[in-house]
Scaffold this motif. Sequence first.
Motif, mmCIF file in Angstrom:
data_model
loop_
_atom_site.group_PDB
_atom_site.id
_atom_site.type_symbol
_atom_site.label_atom_id
_atom_site.label_comp_id
_atom_site.label_asym_id
_atom_site.label_seq_id
_atom_site.Cartn_x
_atom_site.Cartn_y
_atom_site.Cartn_z
ATOM 1 N N ASP A 124 49.541 49.295 42.344
ATOM 2 C CA ASP A 124 49.224 47.880 42.531
ATOM 3 C C ASP A 124 50.391 47.198 43.240
ATOM 4 O OD1 ASP A 124 48.188 45.347 42.414
ATOM 5 O OD2 ASP A 124 48.679 45.026 40.300
ATOM 6 N N VAL A 125 50.205 46.800 44.499
ATOM 7 C CA VAL A 125 51.260 46.164 45.295
ATOM 8 C C VAL A 125 50.759 44.809 45.757
ATOM 9 C CG1 VAL A 125 52.686 46.303 47.357
ATOM 10 C CG2 VAL A 125 52.127 48.396 46.077
ATOM 11 N N ALA A 230 59.614 52.624 46.146
ATOM 12 C CA ALA A 230 58.639 53.705 46.308
ATOM 13 C C ALA A 230 59.310 54.889 46.984
ATOM 14 C CB ALA A 230 57.445 53.235 47.144
ATOM 15 N N VAL A 231 58.689 56.054 46.845
ATOM 16 C CA VAL A 231 59.144 57.231 47.578
ATOM 17 C C VAL A 231 58.755 57.048 49.042
ATOM 18 C CG1 VAL A 231 58.914 59.723 47.846
ATOM 19 C CG2 VAL A 231 58.878 58.709 45.555
ATOM 20 N N ASN A 261 54.817 54.216 56.788
ATOM 21 C CA ASN A 261 53.506 53.735 56.342
ATOM 22 C C ASN A 261 53.488 52.225 56.111
ATOM 23 O OD1 ASN A 261 52.358 56.264 56.431
ATOM 24 N ND2 ASN A 261 52.673 56.706 54.264
ATOM 25 N N ASP A 262 54.471 51.521 56.675
ATOM 26 C CA ASP A 262 54.562 50.059 56.555
ATOM 27 C C ASP A 262 54.736 49.594 55.113
ATOM 28 O OD1 ASP A 262 54.478 49.573 59.228
ATOM 29 O OD2 ASP A 262 52.345 49.089 59.308
ATOM 30 N N ARG A 263 55.428 50.371 54.305
ATOM 31 C CA ARG A 263 55.703 49.977 52.928
ATOM 32 C C ARG A 263 57.164 49.566 52.795
ATOM 33 N NH1 ARG A 263 54.600 54.700 49.104
ATOM 34 N NH2 ARG A 263 55.873 55.693 50.711
ATOM 35 N N LEU A 264 57.398 48.517 52.045
ATOM 36 C CA LEU A 264 58.750 48.084 51.730
ATOM 37 C C LEU A 264 59.260 48.997 50.610
ATOM 38 C CD1 LEU A 264 61.076 46.056 52.078
ATOM 39 C CD2 LEU A 264 59.907 44.557 50.459
ATOM 40 N N VAL A 265 60.075 49.992 50.964
ATOM 41 C CA VAL A 265 60.455 51.030 50.005
ATOM 42 C C VAL A 265 61.805 50.779 49.341
ATOM 43 C CG1 VAL A 265 59.030 52.832 51.012
ATOM 44 C CG2 VAL A 265 61.348 52.461 51.895
ATOM 45 N N ALA A 266 62.622 49.872 49.885
ATOM 46 C CA ALA A 266 63.910 49.569 49.255
ATOM 47 C C ALA A 266 64.394 48.198 49.698
ATOM 48 C CB ALA A 266 64.959 50.623 49.589
ATOM 49 N N GLN A 267 65.102 47.540 48.787
ATOM 50 C CA GLN A 267 65.754 46.263 49.067
ATOM 51 C C GLN A 267 67.148 46.313 48.470
ATOM 52 O OE1 GLN A 267 62.108 44.577 47.051
ATOM 53 N NE2 GLN A 267 62.724 42.767 48.219
#
Length: 276
Positions: A124-125, A230-231, A261-267
């Motif tokens: 769920d994002v 996310a991984v 994949n256009d995912r924000l994986v780290a901040q």
Amino acid sequence: MTEFEQGTAVVRRAGVPGVYDAELDASWRIGGGINGGLLLSLVGRALGDHLGEAGGHPQPVSVSGYYVSPSRPGPAEVHVEQIRSGRTLSTGAATLRQTADDGSSVERLRVLASYGDLARADEDVRTSAKPPQLPPIEQCVGTDAAPPQFLASAELLQRLDLRLDPAYVGWALGKPSGEGRIQGWLRMADGHEPDPLLLLFAVDALPPVTFDLGLFGWTPTVELTVHVRAVPAPGWLRVVHSTRNLAGGFLEEDCEIWDSNDRLVAQSRQLAVVPR
């Protein structure tokens, strides 16, 4: 082993629980010491090994590191402690230490971290964040355009395939934008695919945003906190660094990392010292 795996390798010390031996390679040096992101990844590997075995939580979720003193190439040791293990997360602490010329043990980095299992993360994002709009890779600028004095003290750039957005590389021509922003495409030069530990390094891999403010020189990190969301998928990472506040000789540097994949994986956010 890939260069990143070699650079962050740790070995359990026989008969001494929670202690790992490591070797800090000079090829990951920038400015006056080993790159802070590489150090965080190395300590993160030891934490993942210890917390993964003890609590079934092998991957970083939130990692905060305080840089106590500049590291240098050579032997090092990581001391890891499990503070708590729950159903979703384990909390651990670690210190990276080296032996000084006088034989004393010197602390380089102190870390507090929460680890989990990102493979079990809820899909769920809900986010209003949007991926950065970067030019195609072939239209971006390689790191060979950096100021010569920076390249001479940034050996770690040889480990990277980094392509910077030309809109924010005016500093290389003496025309910084003044916006305090640097962004681009990133992957490892030897083909090591992104993983959660690599994200701990990637948040500190680009040239400092002070370049875009016309300030050159070493920008040592005081504190760095990374949230791994996310991984990451295989392929290029898109990395964005920015700052909004430089005051009192310090600045904050915010980072976002997006995967293929256009995912924000780290901040991340770090506090750093402004170059003199």
